[in-house]
Design a protein around this motif. Structure first.
Motif, PDB file in Angstrom:
ATOM      1  N   SER B  64     -34.038  -4.420 -23.449  1.00 44.99           N
ATOM      2  CA  SER B  64     -33.453  -3.326 -22.660  1.00 44.99           C
ATOM      3  C   SER B  64     -33.123  -2.097 -23.513  1.00 44.99           C
ATOM      4  O   SER B  64     -33.004  -0.987 -22.994  1.00 44.99           O
ATOM      5  N   LYS B  67     -35.093   1.333 -23.209  1.00 52.31           N
ATOM      6  CA  LYS B  67     -34.842   2.026 -21.936  1.00 52.31           C
ATOM      7  C   LYS B  67     -33.460   2.666 -21.931  1.00 52.31           C
ATOM      8  O   LYS B  67     -33.270   3.786 -21.442  1.00 52.31           O
ATOM      9  N   SER B  70     -33.488   5.792 -24.056  1.00 53.52           N
ATOM     10  CA  SER B  70     -34.082   6.997 -23.480  1.00 53.52           C
ATOM     11  C   SER B  70     -33.191   7.550 -22.373  1.00 53.52           C
ATOM     12  O   SER B  70     -33.120   8.758 -22.160  1.00 53.52           O
ATOM     13  N   GLN B 233     -28.664   3.282 -15.856  1.00 54.66           N
ATOM     14  CA  GLN B 233     -29.793   2.509 -16.370  1.00 54.66           C
ATOM     15  C   GLN B 233     -29.345   1.079 -16.695  1.00 54.66           C
ATOM     16  O   GLN B 233     -30.035   0.113 -16.376  1.00 54.66           O
ATOM     17  N   LEU B 237     -30.754  -2.426 -15.151  1.00 55.02           N
ATOM     18  CA  LEU B 237     -31.239  -3.520 -15.989  1.00 55.02           C
ATOM     19  C   LEU B 237     -30.419  -4.793 -15.764  1.00 55.02           C
ATOM     20  O   LEU B 237     -30.946  -5.903 -15.778  1.00 55.02           O
TER      21      LEU B 237
END
Ligand code: ATP
Ligand code: MG
Lengths: 245, 278
Positions: B64, B67, B70, B233, B237
């Motif tokens: 994870s 991601k 970013s 995010q 996740l």
């Protein structure tokens, strides 16, 4: 013509009348000392002359020009009339040199080089040239006050107002600042000094003005004020402060 | 150290050096005992295997993390946009608040209301109200973007606080500095620009740093109204893997920024204190 004429100046803070109908004249190259007890209005009078306080009534004539008329730009007056305060004069975030050059470059629009030359010449005259790059908090109180005077002089004022410039100093530092004032007088600077230093007023002043409760009680040459004052209040004040010394 | 020219220690200095050395040894020893105890005792807790599985799952952290990283860039970008606007708007409001001239009095009232309002309402509410309310007026892209209006909510709230910080900083400058500047012929504006503000800013710098650290974290609140930044995010996740480890990943990213920033702020506070004591 008198350098400075003050006519019927009045100033109140609320109901507290701090300058009561004050009139006097200062000739070119004269040193006038303002004496009087705490709260008698010395600082307020000086601040009014510099237009730092809004006056309620009266006239202030500099070289015959009325600078107290409503709408007169105080910044124009202040370029001609320097002022030094009891303490916190210097800008702590700037070196001594920057303190002396900032107003020259920003207000008189002189080039950095011209301003610096002028500043260094003044510092040399006061024996402080090696302090040029020092910050104010690293200087003694006496040095700070001398630099504050130098900074005012850098603007080429025609008259200098000094408000108890030695009151916040340790006794051993008072002399060096008074010495500067004496040397300025020799050079012909017109000055008004509010002071508690009676010895200095007596020996150096051309005129001494005694203030009491916002009133200018008496103004005369020092010999007269200190030996044969006309007003009972003056006599009382002087016997009190001179006895205390 | 090892300087041959150094004079021999006086008895007092030697004694104090000994004391210092003993102090350091004690600190090292007690820290070691404490952290070893934590390391060995926590896994003894009955629920530890489950917690370890759902919060500290190394594989999930690894998959994870890219991601999250970013998404975290968006947090940094929003921060970089908000911070300068907050500093500028805060100053403008503080100056409006300090207005004395009667003709500009309405501006002063605006400033007072602004400060009171945005300091009184919880920041998350402001984000909801502005972030949902204004786009709800039926604006067209890009003017209905939650990034835009959410950021505005943050900017307004923080600017209200900053305004008070500026104001108390300005008030802490001695009044004689103003008189001294004016008697040299500086205008009000020049006095502010060259004399008052530089002193104010260096005085309030530690406070500004702390506000910025707090802002950096509060950017994550914008996730509640849409932007896919790191918190959102991590949420995504979490649902995807059925595991909370992405939250730990997000926390690690914040720590990487805020801890150095906090140390820097502490250092600046200490420096300012030293300057004051000098
Ligand atoms: N900004 C102000 N607002 C209200 N009252 C003031 C203000 N400045 C001075 N005063 C009052 O004016 C009176 C004269 O004060 P001033 O400072 O001029 O006296 P002074 O002769 O300089 O005294 P000192 O020797 O203590 O410096 C005092 O009663 C003081 O309280
Ligand atoms: Mg005074």
């Amino acid at each position: 013509m008198s350098k400075l004429v003050v006519k019927n100046l009045r100033k109140s803070f609320g109901h507290n009348e701090v300058c009561k109908n004050i009139s006097f004249e200062v000739q070119k190259s004269e040193l006038l000392c303002l004496i009087g007890g705490s709260g008698s209005g010395k600082s307020t009078l000086l601040r009014c002359l510099n237009l730092l306080e809004h006056i309620d009534d009266g006239e202030i004539l500099l070289d015959g020009e009325d600078v107290s008329i409503p709408g007169f730009d105080p910044e124009l007056l202040r370029r001609r009339m320097g002022m030094v305060f009891q303490s916190y004069n210097l800008f702590p975030h700037m070196s001594v040199l920057q303190n002396l050059t900032l107003a020259q470059t920003k207000i008189k629009k002189l080039s950095a080089q011209t301003a610096q030359d002028k500043a260094m010449a003044l510092l040399e005259q006061f024996g402080l040239e090696e302090k040029a790059h020092t910050y104010p908090d690293k200087l003694s109180g006496g040095q700070q006050q001398r630099i504050a005077i130098a900074r005012a002089l850098a603007m080429d004022p025609e008259i200098l107002l000094l408000d108890e410039v030695t009151s916040a100093l340790d006794p051993e530092l008072v002399g060096e600042v008074l010495q500067v004032i004496k040397s300025l007088k020799k050079q012909g600077m017109t000055m008004i000094l509010a002071t508690h230093e009676m010895g200095f007023a007596r020996s150096a002043a051309d005129q001494v003005a005694f203030l009491y409760g916002g009133e200018l009680v008496e103004i005369a040459p020092p010999e007269k004020i200190f030996t044969n004052p006309e007003n009972a209040k003056t006599r009382q004040f002087l016997s009190r402060v001179l006895d205390a010394n | 150290m090892g300087n041959k020219d150094q004079p021999p220690l006086t008895r007092r200095a030697a004694y104090e050096a000994g004391l210092r050395k003993r102090g350091i040894n004690i600190a090292l020893f007690s820290s070691a005992v404490f952290f070893l105890a934590v390391y060995f005792l926590i896994p003894l807790a009955p629920g530890w295997p489950a917690v370890k599985q759902s919060f500290f799952n190394w594989d999930i952290l690894q998959t994870s993390f890219p991601k999250l990283l970013s998404a975290f860039k968006l947090d940094l970008l929003l921060f970089a946009l908000c911070a300068p606007l907050i500093l500028i708007l805060g100053l403008v409001v503080a100056l409006m608040r300090n207005i004395t001239s009667p003709s500009l009095f309405p501006l002063k009232i605006v400033a007072i209301v602004f400060i009171d309002l945005f300091r009184a309402v919880p920041v998350i509410l402001t984000i909801y109200i502005i972030g949902f309310g204004i786009p709800g007026l039926g604006l067209f892209p890009p003017y209905n973007s939650p990034y835009l209006w959410g950021s505005l909510a943050l900017i307004l709230t923080y600017a209200a606080y900053m305004a008070e910080v500026y104001r108390s900083g300005i008030e802490s400058i001695h009044k004689s500095q103003v008189s001294a500047a004016q008697s040299l012929g500086f205008s009000k504006w020049q006095t502010l620009r060259y004399i008052i503000l530089p002193q104010t800013v260096s005085r309030i710098m530690p406070t500004i740093m702390n506000f910025m650290i707090s802002l950096q974290k509060d950017v994550a609140l914008l996730s509640f109204i849409g932007p896919i930044e790191v918190l959102r995010q991590a949420n995504v996740l979490k649902s995807l893997y059925g595991n909370f480890t992405p939250y730990i990943g997000a926390a690690i990213l914040f720590l990487c920024i805020t801890i150095p920033a906090t140390r820097l702020a502490d250092y600046m506070i200490a420096k300012e204190q030293k300057r004051k004591d000098a």
